[in-house]
Design a protein around this motif. Structure first.
Motif, PDB file in Angstrom:
ATOM      1  N   TYR A 211       6.304 -72.311 105.684  1.00  0.00           N
ATOM      2  CA  TYR A 211       6.937 -73.011 106.806  1.00  0.00           C
ATOM      3  C   TYR A 211       7.324 -74.444 106.470  1.00  0.00           C
ATOM      4  O   TYR A 211       7.956 -75.118 107.287  1.00  0.00           O
ATOM      5  CB  TYR A 211       6.060 -72.885 108.051  1.00  0.00           C
ATOM      6  CG  TYR A 211       5.884 -71.422 108.397  1.00  0.00           C
ATOM      7  CD1 TYR A 211       6.997 -70.636 108.663  1.00  0.00           C
ATOM      8  CD2 TYR A 211       4.638 -70.804 108.348  1.00  0.00           C
ATOM      9  CE1 TYR A 211       6.881 -69.280 108.911  1.00  0.00           C
ATOM     10  CE2 TYR A 211       4.512 -69.449 108.597  1.00  0.00           C
ATOM     11  CZ  TYR A 211       5.635 -68.693 108.873  1.00  0.00           C
ATOM     12  OH  TYR A 211       5.532 -67.345 109.102  1.00  0.00           O
TER      13      TYR A 211
ATOM     14  N   PHE B 149      11.291 -75.141 106.607  1.00  0.00           N
ATOM     15  CA  PHE B 149      12.044 -75.147 107.854  1.00  0.00           C
ATOM     16  C   PHE B 149      12.525 -76.554 108.202  1.00  0.00           C
ATOM     17  O   PHE B 149      11.858 -77.548 107.905  1.00  0.00           O
ATOM     18  CB  PHE B 149      11.199 -74.558 108.982  1.00  0.00           C
ATOM     19  CG  PHE B 149      11.142 -73.055 108.945  1.00  0.00           C
ATOM     20  CD1 PHE B 149      11.735 -72.297 109.935  1.00  0.00           C
ATOM     21  CD2 PHE B 149      10.531 -72.393 107.893  1.00  0.00           C
ATOM     22  CE1 PHE B 149      11.712 -70.916 109.882  1.00  0.00           C
ATOM     23  CE2 PHE B 149      10.496 -71.012 107.823  1.00  0.00           C
ATOM     24  CZ  PHE B 149      11.094 -70.262 108.828  1.00  0.00           C
ATOM     25  N   ARG B 150      13.695 -76.629 108.843  1.00  0.00           N
ATOM     26  CA  ARG B 150      14.339 -77.915 109.101  1.00  0.00           C
ATOM     27  C   ARG B 150      13.766 -78.648 110.308  1.00  0.00           C
ATOM     28  O   ARG B 150      13.975 -79.845 110.454  1.00  0.00           O
ATOM     29  CB  ARG B 150      15.851 -77.708 109.313  1.00  0.00           C
ATOM     30  CG  ARG B 150      16.589 -77.240 108.064  1.00  0.00           C
ATOM     31  CD  ARG B 150      18.061 -77.037 108.338  1.00  0.00           C
ATOM     32  NE  ARG B 150      18.292 -76.036 109.372  1.00  0.00           N
ATOM     33  CZ  ARG B 150      18.291 -74.725 109.146  1.00  0.00           C
ATOM     34  NH1 ARG B 150      18.083 -74.261 107.924  1.00  0.00           N
ATOM     35  NH2 ARG B 150      18.493 -73.889 110.130  1.00  0.00           N
ATOM     36  N   ASP B 151      13.077 -77.960 111.202  1.00  0.00           N
ATOM     37  CA  ASP B 151      12.507 -78.593 112.386  1.00  0.00           C
ATOM     38  C   ASP B 151      10.986 -78.668 112.231  1.00  0.00           C
ATOM     39  O   ASP B 151      10.362 -77.674 111.847  1.00  0.00           O
ATOM     40  CB  ASP B 151      12.845 -77.789 113.648  1.00  0.00           C
ATOM     41  CG  ASP B 151      12.526 -78.547 114.926  1.00  0.00           C
ATOM     42  OD1 ASP B 151      11.329 -78.688 115.245  1.00  0.00           O
ATOM     43  OD2 ASP B 151      13.473 -79.001 115.599  1.00  0.00           O
TER      44      ASP B 151
ATOM     45  N   THR C 127       9.592 -73.461 115.236  1.00  0.00           N
ATOM     46  CA  THR C 127      10.305 -72.678 116.256  1.00  0.00           C
ATOM     47  C   THR C 127      10.281 -73.444 117.575  1.00  0.00           C
ATOM     48  O   THR C 127       9.522 -73.097 118.484  1.00  0.00           O
ATOM     49  CB  THR C 127       9.685 -71.276 116.431  1.00  0.00           C
ATOM     50  OG1 THR C 127       8.324 -71.415 116.855  1.00  0.00           O
ATOM     51  CG2 THR C 127       9.712 -70.495 115.132  1.00  0.00           C
TER      52      THR C 127
ATOM     53  N   ARG D 217      13.765 -75.058 123.599  1.00  0.00           N
ATOM     54  CA  ARG D 217      14.717 -75.967 124.241  1.00  0.00           C
ATOM     55  C   ARG D 217      14.907 -75.571 125.708  1.00  0.00           C
ATOM     56  O   ARG D 217      15.185 -74.409 126.005  1.00  0.00           O
ATOM     57  CB  ARG D 217      16.083 -75.920 123.543  1.00  0.00           C
ATOM     58  CG  ARG D 217      16.053 -76.118 122.046  1.00  0.00           C
ATOM     59  CD  ARG D 217      15.629 -77.510 121.655  1.00  0.00           C
ATOM     60  NE  ARG D 217      15.743 -77.701 120.211  1.00  0.00           N
ATOM     61  CZ  ARG D 217      15.055 -78.594 119.516  1.00  0.00           C
ATOM     62  NH1 ARG D 217      14.202 -79.393 120.134  1.00  0.00           N
ATOM     63  NH2 ARG D 217      15.222 -78.698 118.205  1.00  0.00           N
TER      64      ARG D 217
ATOM     65  N   GLU E 101      14.264 -71.392 119.659  1.00  0.00           N
ATOM     66  CA  GLU E 101      15.155 -71.461 118.506  1.00  0.00           C
ATOM     67  C   GLU E 101      14.421 -70.998 117.254  1.00  0.00           C
ATOM     68  O   GLU E 101      13.549 -71.679 116.728  1.00  0.00           O
ATOM     69  CB  GLU E 101      15.671 -72.886 118.324  1.00  0.00           C
ATOM     70  CG  GLU E 101      16.597 -73.326 119.448  1.00  0.00           C
ATOM     71  CD  GLU E 101      17.185 -74.712 119.237  1.00  0.00           C
ATOM     72  OE1 GLU E 101      18.137 -75.063 119.942  1.00  0.00           O
ATOM     73  OE2 GLU E 101      16.661 -75.452 118.360  1.00  0.00           O
TER      74      GLU E 101
ATOM     75  N   PHE F 155      16.001 -70.241 114.376  1.00  0.00           N
ATOM     76  CA  PHE F 155      16.992 -70.278 113.298  1.00  0.00           C
ATOM     77  C   PHE F 155      16.911 -71.533 112.429  1.00  0.00           C
ATOM     78  O   PHE F 155      17.894 -71.920 111.803  1.00  0.00           O
ATOM     79  CB  PHE F 155      18.406 -70.141 113.882  1.00  0.00           C
ATOM     80  CG  PHE F 155      18.742 -71.125 114.979  1.00  0.00           C
ATOM     81  CD1 PHE F 155      18.922 -72.473 114.714  1.00  0.00           C
ATOM     82  CD2 PHE F 155      18.883 -70.685 116.292  1.00  0.00           C
ATOM     83  CE1 PHE F 155      19.253 -73.369 115.713  1.00  0.00           C
ATOM     84  CE2 PHE F 155      19.205 -71.579 117.305  1.00  0.00           C
ATOM     85  CZ  PHE F 155      19.397 -72.923 117.010  1.00  0.00           C
ATOM     86  N   HIS F 156      15.755 -72.140 112.350  1.00  0.00           N
ATOM     87  CA  HIS F 156      15.648 -73.379 111.574  1.00  0.00           C
ATOM     88  C   HIS F 156      15.155 -73.163 110.141  1.00  0.00           C
ATOM     89  O   HIS F 156      14.836 -74.123 109.446  1.00  0.00           O
ATOM     90  CB  HIS F 156      14.743 -74.375 112.305  1.00  0.00           C
ATOM     91  CG  HIS F 156      15.349 -74.884 113.581  1.00  0.00           C
ATOM     92  ND1 HIS F 156      16.338 -75.832 113.598  1.00  0.00           N
ATOM     93  CD2 HIS F 156      15.126 -74.536 114.871  1.00  0.00           C
ATOM     94  CE1 HIS F 156      16.696 -76.077 114.856  1.00  0.00           C
ATOM     95  NE2 HIS F 156      15.969 -75.292 115.643  1.00  0.00           N
TER      96      HIS F 156
ATOM     97  N   PHE G 209      19.115 -69.748 108.444  1.00  0.00           N
ATOM     98  CA  PHE G 209      19.574 -69.944 109.816  1.00  0.00           C
ATOM     99  C   PHE G 209      19.406 -68.689 110.676  1.00  0.00           C
ATOM    100  O   PHE G 209      20.208 -68.444 111.582  1.00  0.00           O
ATOM    101  CB  PHE G 209      21.041 -70.393 109.828  1.00  0.00           C
ATOM    102  CG  PHE G 209      21.285 -71.741 109.185  1.00  0.00           C
ATOM    103  CD1 PHE G 209      21.360 -72.891 109.950  1.00  0.00           C
ATOM    104  CD2 PHE G 209      21.422 -71.854 107.802  1.00  0.00           C
ATOM    105  CE1 PHE G 209      21.564 -74.128 109.356  1.00  0.00           C
ATOM    106  CE2 PHE G 209      21.630 -73.089 107.200  1.00  0.00           C
ATOM    107  CZ  PHE G 209      21.699 -74.226 107.989  1.00  0.00           C
TER     108      PHE G 209
ATOM    109  N   HIS H  68      21.616 -68.974 114.266  1.00  0.00           N
ATOM    110  CA  HIS H  68      22.479 -70.112 114.522  1.00  0.00           C
ATOM    111  C   HIS H  68      23.899 -69.596 114.808  1.00  0.00           C
ATOM    112  O   HIS H  68      24.369 -68.662 114.150  1.00  0.00           O
ATOM    113  CB  HIS H  68      22.502 -71.023 113.281  1.00  0.00           C
ATOM    114  CG  HIS H  68      23.116 -72.361 113.508  1.00  0.00           C
ATOM    115  ND1 HIS H  68      24.472 -72.534 113.664  1.00  0.00           N
ATOM    116  CD2 HIS H  68      22.570 -73.606 113.595  1.00  0.00           C
ATOM    117  CE1 HIS H  68      24.731 -73.815 113.836  1.00  0.00           C
ATOM    118  NE2 HIS H  68      23.599 -74.490 113.805  1.00  0.00           N
TER     119      HIS H  68
ATOM    120  N   PRO I 118      27.049 -76.103 109.641  1.00  0.00           N
ATOM    121  CA  PRO I 118      26.096 -76.884 108.858  1.00  0.00           C
ATOM    122  C   PRO I 118      26.534 -76.928 107.398  1.00  0.00           C
ATOM    123  O   PRO I 118      27.175 -75.984 106.903  1.00  0.00           O
ATOM    124  CB  PRO I 118      24.782 -76.097 109.022  1.00  0.00           C
ATOM    125  CG  PRO I 118      24.957 -75.289 110.261  1.00  0.00           C
ATOM    126  CD  PRO I 118      26.419 -74.964 110.321  1.00  0.00           C
TER     127      PRO I 118
END
Length: 466
Positions: free
Chosen positions: A80, A83-85, A89, A92, A102, A104-105, A109, A413, A431
């Motif tokens: 993990y 992951f971009r965030d 997960t 929102r 979400e 898709f991070h 994606f 995404h 992106p």
């Protein structure tokens, strides 16, 4: 923890043997011998954990010491960290009654990254520990292939062959798979549908001598590790809302074609997570909707839709649910699956249908409704849904009750499905990672959709390693 087959004709196995076996050698699917029951106190203690900490606790219940805790922690943390965030997960808020989870991070994606980053690292760990060969064979309706390849590309001791239906995935999905030029990756573009690809995979795995000779391992959601990894984000989403003071009943709306993602939610609920409705969202390939409403499971005419990852008529995880619906009676499941193979359908009695309808509600979203949902939510909230997530949101609008809050799973995404987004008249920015794909050469082999053609390619690829 021991794992047993839904058809009951193999001896129980441990976790590592279960993930290596993939499809049970009797043709069934592996399930845990028992589902851990969580107390309210345990859920309260878990509420403040990070995603990785929570994943470690849930995996530990199902691995039961077979992998040392420190080794397992490293596998989870490494998986993990990509992951971009920071939430992995995040949830929102869209409006007072709808939140979007979400998923898709990850690197490709798509929600498949959540399980496949972990499974790729797990396979690599097992290969090193056992000095064993891992030959992964899988099929994809679009997202699994890219996520699986990303999870194992370049890793020593592992080779991966992925089947996808020729020209029936989105362009971005195709590029994410076929622009990979690592020597341990083979992409097969198969004439036919995803159901053809999935059937071939299951039949090759069912040939036990072939499976063992070529050390075949599963990456599709027939692999129980995939399901276990996906249960984590149901808990984490619930806890995110709980920390914000949400006290209303929480539903989950799940776009699904192969029944794996929603089965993970069913498993979380059986473990003790207080989920309200499990909303099963499908598209025009609505075999699962009909089953929930009528008790009839029968493939219909294949339809290409704007949500192609759900263009599936035969759901590979459905047998796991049948096992629990049948009271964990493996002989009953064997009979149902034999009947399905012979007659092409399953019909359940009225008392079983009542149980199904207590477990799920379902709604099939048509193409126009999918696009309209994307447009409406973009105009009203400035939030862009991918077409699969839009199916989940449309189902929420139809089936969620007053005073309830629903978490709709966002499985990809929107940049992965720009063909559909453009039909709504919305222009999005890719992106950078996706934009870069369009300048790369592709590497794929186009083949006929027969067992013989696929087996020939598989043998050639895996024997080339020797």
């Amino acid at each position: 923890m021991e794992y047993i087959s839904t058809r009951g004709k193999i001896d129980s196995v441990g976790f590592i043997d279960a993930i290596l076996m993939g499809l049970a050698d009797d043709g069934g699917l592996l399930v845990p011998r028992h589902i851990p029951a969580l107390s309210a106190d345990t859920l309260k203690k878990w509420e403040t954990l990070s995603y990785s900490e929570l994943a470690l606790e849930i995996f530990s219940l199902y691995i039961d010491g077979e992998i040392p805790r420190e080794d397992l922690k490293k596998l989870v943390d490494d998986s993990y960290a990509t992951f971009r965030d920071p939430e992995v997960t995040p949830v929102r808020r869209i409006n007072d009654r709808l939140h979007v989870l979400e998923l898709f991070h990850g690197p490709t994606f798509a929600f498949k990254d959540i399980a496949l980053q972990f499974l790729g690292n797990l396979y690599s760990y097992v290969s090193r520990k056992n000095n064993s060969i891992i030959h992964i064979l899988g099929a994809t309706s679009g997202d699994t292939g890219a996520s699986a390849i990303e999870g194992v590309r370049g890793k020593e001791g592992i080779r991966i062959c992925i089947l996808h239906p020729h020209q029936k995935v989105s362009k971005v999905q195709e590029l994410q798979m076929t622009t990979v030029d690592d020597a341990n990756v083979l992409n097969l573009s198969v004439h036919g549908t995803f159901d053809n690809c999935q059937r071939i995979i299951k039949e090759l795995f069912a040939d036990v001598s072939f499976k063992h000779k070529y050390h075949l391992r599963a990456i599709n959601s027939i692999n129980i590790a995939r399901i276990l990894a996906q249960t984590v984000y149901y808990f984490y989403a619930y806890f995110q809302l709980a920390r914000k003071g949400e006290t209303r009943t929480i539903n989950f709306s799940v776009p699904t074609g192969n029944f794996g993602d929603i089965f993970a939610g069913y498993l979380a609920k059986r473990m003790g997570l207080p989920i309200g409705k499990l909303i099963l969202a499908t598209n025009e390939n609505n075999i699962l909707e009909r089953f929930v409403k009528e008790g009839i499971y029968e493939p219909g005419e294949f339809r290409g839709t704007y949500s192609p990852s759900m263009d599936i008529q035969v759901a590979s995880n459905f047998e796991r649910y049948l096992y629990y619906l049948s009271g964990e009676d493996a002989s009953a499941v064997s009979g149902l699956m034999s009947g399905f193979k012979a007659e092409g359908k399953i019909v359940i009695p009225a008392d079983k249908l009542q149980q199904v309808q207590a477990d799920f509600v379902a709604y099939g979203v048509h193409n126009d409704e999918c696009l309209a949902t994307i447009g409406t939510y973009y105009d009203d909230t400035n939030y862009l849904l991918d077409p699969h997530t839009a199916c989940g949101v449309a189902a929420t609008d139809k089936l969620a009750g007053d005073g309830e809050v629903t978490v709709a799973l966002s499985t990809a995404h929107p940049a992965k499905f720009d063909e559909s987004i453009q039909l709504v008249g919305i222009t999005q920015t890719y992106p950078a990672q996706i934009e870069a794909l369009f300048d790369k050469p592709q590497h794929q082999t186009i083949v006929d959709g027969t067992n013989e053609a696929i087996a020939e390619q598989v043998v050639k690829f895996y024997e080339a390693e020797a």
